[in-house]
Design a protein around this motif. Structure first.
Motif, PDB file in Angstrom:
ATOM      1  N   GLU A   1      -9.687  -3.159 -47.036  1.00 42.89           N
ATOM      2  CA  GLU A   1     -10.378  -3.576 -45.808  1.00 42.89           C
ATOM      3  C   GLU A   1     -11.899  -3.459 -45.972  1.00 42.89           C
ATOM      4  O   GLU A   1     -12.415  -2.437 -46.427  1.00 42.89           O
TER       5      GLU A   1
ATOM      6  N   ARG B   1      -4.720  -2.471 -51.789  1.00 42.26           N
ATOM      7  CA  ARG B   1      -4.022  -2.335 -50.502  1.00 42.26           C
ATOM      8  C   ARG B   1      -3.334  -0.960 -50.433  1.00 42.26           C
ATOM      9  O   ARG B   1      -3.440  -0.247 -49.443  1.00 42.26           O
TER      10      ARG B   1
ATOM     11  N   LYS C   1     -15.187  -8.591 -39.891  1.00 43.50           N
ATOM     12  CA  LYS C   1     -13.987  -8.181 -39.141  1.00 43.50           C
ATOM     13  C   LYS C   1     -14.004  -8.732 -37.719  1.00 43.50           C
ATOM     14  O   LYS C   1     -12.984  -8.723 -37.036  1.00 43.50           O
TER      15      LYS C   1
ATOM     16  N   THR D   1     -10.064  -8.479 -44.393  1.00 42.75           N
ATOM     17  CA  THR D   1      -9.718  -7.667 -43.229  1.00 42.75           C
ATOM     18  C   THR D   1      -8.262  -7.927 -42.856  1.00 42.75           C
ATOM     19  O   THR D   1      -7.803  -9.079 -42.884  1.00 42.75           O
ATOM     20  N   HIS D   2      -7.549  -6.866 -42.533  1.00 38.40           N
ATOM     21  CA  HIS D   2      -6.131  -7.029 -42.192  1.00 38.40           C
ATOM     22  C   HIS D   2      -5.966  -7.933 -40.974  1.00 38.40           C
ATOM     23  O   HIS D   2      -4.970  -8.644 -40.858  1.00 38.40           O
TER      24      HIS D   2
END
Ligand code: SF4
Ligand code: SF4
Length: 306
Positions: A233, A227, A240, A49-50
């Motif tokens: 993601e 990405r 998350k 997760t970013h």
């Protein structure tokens, strides 16, 4: 028919006969009453997760413990499977698993075998956990009871493109090639150790992470491609939410105080190794923190078990 996407939001899974797998821990199968002529359904759980980027904790440990996620998944899924097929036995494992999971998942066509020893998928690169449901039924059972399972006619593992970026990026030169890692040099293993050698201490002091290490995964072109494609993601909210991407002494104190520490993947060795790692890195930065107490909950050097 069980729809894994509808029930759990998972999209990547595949079946494989146990005869195609390296059985690394046969006693787990024996304990579950499953014979080696059975099969496994391997399910990938993406976790990148970013929101978890840029801290000092490996991405796999930033959310709450994936072992707990797997336990719930296994409990629900095994009950559903037993409801459809009352005779066969079903048992779930992840991490502490009867087979060599990466090789089996690559053979099942879920991704390629990376030089860094990890399974690499197109969508999520290597940021996937491998969960498995094992049964004493042959692999032909899976397309009949789980939607969208296609059984391969041959099981062959493909390798990554072997670009060498992971080897070049690894700060401790732990990647040996052919998917083999020198665990004695790998920071992911070293940061979890209870006792460090002088060499280990130097490696942790210089490391970016106080728990785990994602450097070879982040250097991999499959990660860059995922990405760029916008697929990296995780779609799973569990991975998350409730993120802790940076650990320091204060965060650990808070986790201990509110009982959250035990719900984290980095808790299985107790607090002492993390406090030590934080302290070692702090010494490098010149702002060392307290060592904390020497409380240890686990005296083994074994693996986590789900
Ligand atoms: S960085 Fe290159 S060699 Fe390493 S796992 Fe990724 S593709 Fe393979
Ligand atoms: S996890 Fe870190 S130390 Fe281990 S092989 Fe990858 S880059 Fe090297």
């Amino acid at each position: 028919m069980i729809d894994l996407y509808e029930l759990y939001g998972v999209e990547l899974y595949g079946a494989i006969p146990l005869s195609e797998c390296v059985i690394a821990k046969p006693y787990l199968l024996e304990r579950a009453g499953i014979t080696s002529d059975g099969s496994a359904l391997l399910i990938l759980l993406p976790y990148f997760t970013h929101g978890g980027e840029g801290g000092n904790v490996s991405m796999y440990a930033a959310a709450e413990d994936y072992h707990a996620f797997c336990r719930e998944l296994f409990s629900d899924l095994c009950a559903r499977l037993s409801g459809i097929c009352p005779d066969p036995k079903f048992a779930g494992y992840a991490d502490h698993s009867p087979i060599h999971e990466v090789a089996a998942a690559a053979k099942a066509g879920l991704g390629v075998y990376g030089e860094n020893g990890l399974l690499i998928t197109r969508e999520y690169s290597s940021f996937v956990f491998i969960a498995g449901i094992y049964t004493d039924y042959p692999a032909a059972i899976w397309p009949k009871i789980v939607s969208n399972v296609e059984l391969r006619s041959t099981f062959e593992a493909k390798s990554c493109v072997k670009c060498g970026a992971c080897r070049d990026a690894c700060p401790t030169r732990a990647i040996l090639g052919g998917g083999r890692i020198d665990a004695g040099k790998c920071l992911s293993a070293i940061t979890q150790k209870k006792r460090l050698t002088d060499e280990d201490e130097a490696a942790v002091s210089a490391a970016e992470y106080v728990w785990g290490c994602d450097i070879c995964q982040l250097a991999c072109p499959y990660t860059a491609a995922a990405r760029a494609a916008g697929t990296l993601e995780t779609p799973l909210s569990y991975f998350k939410d409730k993120l802790i991407k940076t650990l320091d002494g204060k965060t650990l104190d808070e986790l201990e105080a509110d009982g959250g520490f035990d719900r984290r993947a980095f808790s299985w060795r107790g607090e002492a190794p993390i406090r030590r790692n934080i302290n070692l890195r702090g010494m490098r930065a010149g702002d060392g923190e307290d060592h904390g107490d020497e409380h240890e909950r686990d005296d083994t050097d074994g693996e986590c078990e789900v």
